[in-house]
Design an enzyme around this catalytic site. Sequence first.
Site: not given
Length: 546
Positions: A318, A321-323, A546
């Site tokens: 997770g 996924w953001h960066g 994102f």
Amino acid sequence: MLFNSIPFILVFLPAALIGFYALRRLDLFRISLAWLSVVSLFFYAWWNPKYLFLLLFSIIANFFLGNLIASSPHKRFFLITGIVGNLFAIAIYKYLGFFAVSVSYLTGTSISIPDLILPLAISFFTFQQIAYLVDTHRTGRAEKQFDKYLLFISFFPQLIAGPIVHHREVSQQFNQLAIGNVHVEKINAGIFLFVIGLAKKVLIADQLAPYATPVFSAADAGSYPSFLEAWGGLLAYSFQLYFDFSGYADMAVGLAKMFGVELPINFNSPYKSKNIIDFWRRWHITLSHFLRDYLYIPLGGSRSGSKNLNLLITMLLGGLWHGAGWNFVIWGGLHGAFLVINHQWLYVKSLISSFFLARFSGFSNSGGFSAPAPYLPYQSSDENIKQQSRTRFTLPSFIADTPGIITTFIAVSLAWIFFRSASLDGALSMLGGVSGLHGLVLPNQIFNIAPDIISEFAQTSPNMSIGAFPHISGFGVIFLAMLLAFFTPNSNQLSDWIFPAQENRDSSKYTAPLSLVVMVVTGVLFLVCVKIIAVSPDSEFLYFNF
């Protein structure tokens, strides 16, 4: 095109609404939905027309894959093909550089890769389509009409930064919109939410940015922020991100309502959370649901393997996924660790509670404190609940919940350091600052109150006045933001109260005047925001990255 830009507010949105409702006025309901798809694609292409073809290719490919999954005997093959294809696309555009740099660092070799621009919203529309394919595999039902699938993915209120929408959440609504009208109360509620979200972005989040950005930039550049500087910058960023994302979430839901569509709530006062589990039920709710349904549970969840390991893996991915960066991985790992600690604490707490309940309620033959309270022998669950209510002393909720809320907020804010910092060194410098390792520097006026005593633990800068950083005005804005975040109802609660759903609406004579007053105030707030936007540089939403 930004939701908080003049071209969007004064040109795009009015044109989209006029076209949509003009077509519906002519009973062209189905064409009005096609119009929504066209303006949504235009909205996406405004950023970079070249990547419109990538979005369209992704939509067409997933539409046909969905139908193959629903109708073919080789469902699993097409599902795996779809998931791998979607993940391959996001890996190329978002993570290729990150992997290349990491491999180069570990092996000491130099890997040359093409300089690719990250397509806007690729994380969101990729996840949304992976969820669609998995749901189609589970249910055997796929969208048969391409125009509705196109709108499901490209609908501009949710395309750029969520919420991540399931097909089942909007398909029936699209069917209704293809034959029926939109209630004016829903449009009013949409306008209200949009303006509230705009105000959060323009009047609060953007006003906090000047206090957060310089501190984090200085730390990334090699400076060592003092205690108050670091906390001032960290708190400013914590509330900037809160109101920035909250504002976007309100605007997305509000825009969808203007077109008669209900999107899922994505933000529910997360800083009021009593623990980190509660936080992830309130922050980016649709992403949390995606991670739970399509990653944590397939990994085994709490039923197979190690629940703690599954949680850690889910949150690490997770974070990624953001960066594409190690700071985001660390941020995800921290939240994974927080969740593991939280679950273990709840388990220990239930054991202690069971022990004392059994010890002092006379049911010592319960077999020891390993039995959870609802399963004590000789009692049904209802009897247990009554027993507990007689034997437990309960504090008022605002007292009982406060320690948990404060602890959760501090943990979440400290983790934001890795989320916001551009480098690992910058993040460590900020951590040193908030820990007091870089000293405490006070303005002259405060230092001179009792220099002999204060000099034991603090320093002062020769030219530092009480207005110098950490700005008094900065802490004032932070304090105001804190009051709004912790002590006021959120915008969805206000909307439900002012514009109740048809079935919850009463016949009170005050309902119509209240709505009128609210819309007048909303109009004034809108004009104030537009005036500020007109003279300010464009300010992107933080989650657009994102």
